[in-house]
Write a protein that holds these residues in place. Structure first.
Motif, PDB file in Angstrom:
ATOM      1  N   MET A   1     -72.951  12.497  31.893  1.00  7.16           N
ATOM      2  CA  MET A   1     -72.459  12.971  33.178  1.00  7.16           C
ATOM      3  C   MET A   1     -71.561  14.169  32.955  1.00  7.16           C
ATOM      4  O   MET A   1     -71.046  14.376  31.875  1.00  7.16           O
ATOM      5  N   HIS A  70     -78.387  13.174  29.792  1.00  7.07           N
ATOM      6  CA  HIS A  70     -77.317  12.773  30.710  1.00  7.07           C
ATOM      7  C   HIS A  70     -77.865  12.678  32.130  1.00  7.07           C
ATOM      8  O   HIS A  70     -78.902  13.250  32.441  1.00  7.07           O
ATOM      9  N   HIS A 190     -76.293   9.710  26.361  1.00  6.40           N
ATOM     10  CA  HIS A 190     -74.854   9.924  26.181  1.00  6.40           C
ATOM     11  C   HIS A 190     -74.169   8.648  25.662  1.00  6.40           C
ATOM     12  O   HIS A 190     -73.297   8.693  24.811  1.00  6.40           O
ATOM     13  N   CYS A 198     -73.308   6.766  31.453  1.00  5.26           N
ATOM     14  CA  CYS A 198     -74.291   7.848  31.441  1.00  5.26           C
ATOM     15  C   CYS A 198     -75.357   7.589  30.366  1.00  5.26           C
ATOM     16  O   CYS A 198     -74.997   7.192  29.261  1.00  5.26           O
TER      17      CYS A 198
HETATM   18 ZN   LIG Z   1     -73.346  12.215  30.156  1.00  2.11          ZN
END
Ligand SMILES: [Zn+2]
Length: 343
Positions: A1, A70, A190, A198
């Motif tokens: 994110m 992400h 992520h 994420c």
């Molecule tokens: Zn991320």
């Protein structure tokens, strides 16, 4: 994110081209014997009207080693136009430059819900086409020098990405893997590296399929098992079961003996995790156990070996463990991953 939870630190190294020692230069033609992945259309920074960077962007004179996926954790909009895609790219860049104080957009590329691919950080597209260098991003602290970051527009905790986003992501990953000689098994999320939700549970669960489809596109089919690979489970307040119990024993092993090894990620456990994260200066102090906290927990020096043994025992159905052979980091990951997937 890209909002709260994205990487905070972006060390400006000052040089225009940096040299590194990771990886050798392999010509793309030598890396893949299979069909060539064609370059998908990418809207460059100039074409979408990106602002100029506010500083010198570090460019490494070597190839990146992996791709990190992400989600933007923004609304799942129904506007699939190019205009909507450019709006997302501008919004992220403004946020990263004006609120985070970064020199430019953090991620290397952005893919909109409509399947438009946009260059994020300046220079990312040029080096990708050449297949020789890497533009350092700011999307996952600790990985920015080695990983290409792709932000996918939307929130994929429960919903999966639209087909047009998915097919462009697959094409983009295949092209990146081809250009840099990155094995498709090196496409991660992520949360593999950080304590974050994420790219969302639903999207993260699709990563084995992404690795597999990218490998197919490159004529290098993967077995299902390889595509699935072991990963650190992400623990959060609603989690329960043997993996939570193992984490609780590891927290106790680290001296956080308020935690009861009851297999429920309860308030005491969250508090202990936060305390642990504070002490270990993790990027986020959020009470989640993901790709940053797990490796710390399993390698803690001076840990109470009895509790560590109980953690291993919680993960092995037959309960068998030899005290003289406690797992190494990769073995821990394999054990945790297997326990999480066990019905
Ligand atoms: Zn991320």
């Amino acid at each position: 994110m890209w909002g709260p939870g994205a990487s905070r630190r972006n060390v400006l190294l000052g040089g225009l081209v940096l040299t590194g020692t990771i990886g050798g230069l392999i010509r793309p033609s030598e890396a893949w014997a299979g069909p060539a992945a064609t370059a998908p259309p990418v809207i460059g920074c100039d074409a979408w009207g990106a602002r100029a960077p506010s500083g010198v962007i570090p460019v490494w004179d070597r190839r990146p080693l992996r791709i990190i996926v992400h989600h933007t954790a923004t609304a799942n909009v129904e506007d699939y136009s190019r205009g909507a895609a450019e709006f997302v790219a501008r919004t992220i860049q403004d946020f990263h430059m004006d609120r985070r104080g970064w020199i430019d957009t953090g991620q290397n590329f952005t893919i909109s819900r409509g399947g438009h691919i946009l260059e994020g950080r300046h220079g990312s597209l040029e080096v990708l086409r050449a297949g020789d260098r890497h533009v350092e991003g700011a999307h996952c602290t600790g990985q920015n020098v080695e990983a290409v970051g792709i932000e996918n527009e939307g929130t994929y905790t429960a919903l999966t990405p639209p087909d047009r986003l998915w097919s462009r992501l697959r094409a983009m990953c295949a092209y990146i893997c081809q250009q840099y000689g990155i094995p498709p098994t090196e496409i991660g999320g992520h949360r593999d590296f950080k304590d974050t939700l994420c790219p969302g549970d639903a999207f993260y669960a699709m990563l084995p399929r992404l690795r597999s489809e990218v490998a197919d596109a490159l004529g290098q089919p993967l077995s299902g098992r390889t595509a699935r690979r072991a990963s650190w489970p992400l623990l959060r307040p609603e989690s329960s079961g043997p993996v939570v119990q193992a984490a609780q024993h590891l927290l106790r092993a680290a001296g956080l003996t308020d935690v009861q090894p009851n297999g429920r990620f309860d308030a005491r456990t969250v508090a202990a995790v936060r305390q642990y994260q504070q002490a270990h200066r993790t990027e986020e102090v959020n009470g989640l156990i993901g790709g940053e906290t797990w490796p710390l927990l399993v390698t803690a020096k001076g840990a109470d070996q009895q509790e560590v043994t109980l953690a291993v025992r919680a993960l092995t159905p037959d309960g068998a463990v030899r005290a003289s052979a406690l797992p190494g980091t990769e073995e821990w990951k394999r054990l945790l991953s297997a326990a999480e997937r066990r019905p």
